[in-house]
Design a protein around this motif. Structure first.
Motif, short mmCIF file in Angstrom:
data_model
loop_
_atom_site.label_atom_id
_atom_site.label_comp_id
_atom_site.label_asym_id
_atom_site.label_seq_id
_atom_site.Cartn_x
_atom_site.Cartn_y
_atom_site.Cartn_z
N CYS A 298 0.83 -1.20 0.00
CA CYS A 298 0.00 0.00 0.00
C CYS A 298 0.87 1.26 0.00
CB CYS A 298 -0.95 -0.02 1.20
SG CYS A 298 -2.16 1.33 1.19
N ALA A 299 1.87 1.29 0.86
CA ALA A 299 2.75 2.47 0.93
C ALA A 299 3.43 2.71 -0.41
CB ALA A 299 3.78 2.30 2.03
N THR A 300 3.92 1.65 -1.02
CA THR A 300 4.59 1.77 -2.32
C THR A 300 3.61 2.25 -3.39
OG1 THR A 300 6.18 0.07 -1.73
CG2 THR A 300 5.88 0.50 -4.07
N ALA A 301 2.42 1.70 -3.39
CA ALA A 301 1.40 2.11 -4.37
C ALA A 301 0.96 3.55 -4.14
CB ALA A 301 0.21 1.16 -4.33
N CYS A 302 0.84 3.95 -2.88
CA CYS A 302 0.45 5.33 -2.56
C CYS A 302 1.48 6.33 -3.10
CB CYS A 302 0.30 5.53 -1.06
SG CYS A 302 -1.20 4.82 -0.35
N LEU A 303 2.74 5.94 -3.06
CA LEU A 303 3.81 6.82 -3.56
C LEU A 303 3.72 7.02 -5.07
CD1 LEU A 303 6.79 5.56 -1.43
CD2 LEU A 303 5.78 7.85 -1.36
N GLN A 304 2.96 6.17 -5.74
CA GLN A 304 2.81 6.27 -7.19
C GLN A 304 1.51 6.95 -7.60
OE1 GLN A 304 3.37 2.23 -8.56
NE2 GLN A 304 5.34 2.08 -7.52
N GLU A 305 0.71 7.36 -6.63
CA GLU A 305 -0.54 8.06 -6.92
C GLU A 305 -0.25 9.47 -7.43
OE1 GLU A 305 -3.59 6.88 -6.97
OE2 GLU A 305 -3.06 4.92 -6.16
N GLN A 306 -1.21 10.01 -8.18
CA GLN A 306 -1.07 11.36 -8.74
C GLN A 306 -0.85 12.41 -7.66
OE1 GLN A 306 -0.22 11.52 -11.71
NE2 GLN A 306 -1.96 12.08 -12.99
N ASP A 307 -1.67 12.36 -6.62
CA ASP A 307 -1.59 13.34 -5.55
C ASP A 307 -0.99 12.69 -4.31
OD1 ASP A 307 -1.86 15.45 -3.81
OD2 ASP A 307 -4.05 15.58 -3.95
N LYS B 131 0.71 13.94 -1.95
CA LYS B 131 0.53 14.71 -0.71
C LYS B 131 -0.76 14.32 0.00
CE LYS B 131 3.36 18.68 -1.82
NZ LYS B 131 3.47 20.12 -1.86
N MET B 132 -1.78 13.95 -0.76
CA MET B 132 -3.04 13.53 -0.17
C MET B 132 -2.88 12.19 0.56
SD MET B 132 -6.63 12.67 -2.09
CE MET B 132 -6.14 11.05 -2.62
N MET B 133 -1.83 11.45 0.21
CA MET B 133 -1.63 10.10 0.74
C MET B 133 -0.60 10.05 1.88
SD MET B 133 -3.85 8.74 -1.15
CE MET B 133 -3.69 7.08 -0.54
N HIS C 196 -9.80 5.58 1.55
CA HIS C 196 -9.38 5.56 0.14
C HIS C 196 -9.83 4.26 -0.51
CE1 HIS C 196 -6.86 8.93 1.34
NE2 HIS C 196 -6.39 8.18 2.32
N SER C 197 -11.04 3.84 -0.20
CA SER C 197 -11.52 2.53 -0.64
C SER C 197 -11.64 2.40 -2.16
CB SER C 197 -12.86 2.20 0.01
OG SER C 197 -13.83 3.17 -0.36
N HIS C 198 -11.58 3.51 -2.86
CA HIS C 198 -11.62 3.45 -4.33
C HIS C 198 -10.28 2.99 -4.91
CE1 HIS C 198 -10.06 7.41 -3.24
NE2 HIS C 198 -9.49 7.45 -4.43
N MET C 199 -9.26 2.90 -4.05
CA MET C 199 -7.95 2.41 -4.46
C MET C 199 -7.81 0.98 -3.96
SD MET C 199 -5.62 5.67 -3.45
CE MET C 199 -6.08 7.32 -3.95
N GLN C 200 -7.55 0.05 -4.86
CA GLN C 200 -7.49 -1.36 -4.50
C GLN C 200 -6.45 -1.62 -3.41
OE1 GLN C 200 -6.46 -4.07 -7.65
NE2 GLN C 200 -6.57 -5.84 -6.32
N HIS C 201 -5.28 -1.01 -3.53
CA HIS C 201 -4.24 -1.27 -2.54
C HIS C 201 -4.66 -0.81 -1.15
CE1 HIS C 201 -2.91 2.99 -2.81
NE2 HIS C 201 -3.12 2.84 -4.11
N CYS C 202 -5.38 0.29 -1.06
CA CYS C 202 -5.85 0.76 0.24
C CYS C 202 -6.95 -0.14 0.79
CB CYS C 202 -6.34 2.21 0.15
SG CYS C 202 -5.01 3.43 0.09
N GLN C 203 -7.84 -0.59 -0.06
CA GLN C 203 -8.91 -1.49 0.41
C GLN C 203 -8.35 -2.80 0.91
OE1 GLN C 203 -12.22 -0.75 0.90
NE2 GLN C 203 -11.99 -2.66 2.03
N GLU C 204 -7.40 -3.36 0.17
CA GLU C 204 -6.79 -4.62 0.61
C GLU C 204 -5.99 -4.43 1.88
OE1 GLU C 204 -4.85 -6.83 -2.51
OE2 GLU C 204 -6.52 -6.46 -3.88
N CYS C 205 -5.35 -3.30 2.03
CA CYS C 205 -4.60 -3.00 3.25
C CYS C 205 -5.56 -2.84 4.43
CB CYS C 205 -3.75 -1.75 3.06
SG CYS C 205 -2.61 -1.44 4.43
#
Length: 108
Positions: free
Chosen positions: A22-31, A33-35, A84-93
Motif C-alpha cells: 500500500c505504501a509503495t502504491a500510494c507513492l505512485q498516486e497522482q496526488d 501529498k493527499m496520501m 481511500h476505498s476506491h484504491m485497490q491497494h488501500c482497500q486490501e490493506c
C-alpha cells in the motif's frame, strides 16, 4: 507452535505485506501529498507488526505487551486506508489491518 500463535503470525505477516504494498502504491498516486497520512501509517503498521511477530514467534513475554499497541496501530491504519476505498491497494490493506487487529486483540 500452537494454532493460535500460527494464526496470529499469519495475520501479522499478511498485514506487513499489505502495508508495504500500500505504501509503495500510494507513492505512485497522482496526488502523493493527499496520501501522506496513509503512507506514514502503513510504515508504522508494518514496523509494529514485524516487531510483534518476531517477539511472538520467539515466545517473548514482551510480545504480549506489544499486542495491544499493534492492535491500535492496525486499527488506525485500517481506518485511514478505508478512507481511500476506491484504491485497490488501500482497500486490501484496510482488510488486512482489520484482520490483524482482531487477531492481536484475540491474543491479548
Amino acid at each position: 507452535m500452537n494454532n493460535q500463535h500460527q494464526s496470529l503470525l499469519d495475520a501479522l505477516n499478511a498485514c506487513i505485506a499489505a502495508c508495504e504494498w500500500c505504501a509503495t502504491a500510494c507513492l505512485q498516486e497522482q496526488d502523493v501529498k493527499m496520501m501522506v497520512s496513509c503512507i506514514s501509517l502503513d510504515r508504522d503498521c508494518a514496523d509494529i507488526c514485524a516487531l510483534t511477530a518476531r517477539l511472538v514467534a520467539r515466545g517473548s513475554v514482551h510480545g504480549q505487551h506489544l499486542l495491544r499497541e499493534c492492535a491500535e496501530v492496525c486499527k488506525a491504519c485500517g481506518d485511514e486506508c478505508a478512507k481511500h476505498s476506491h484504491m485497490q491497494h488501500c482497500q486490501e490493506c484496510a482488510d488486512a489491518c482489520r484482520r490483524c487487529e482482531e487477531a492481536c486483540r484475540a491474543a491479548i
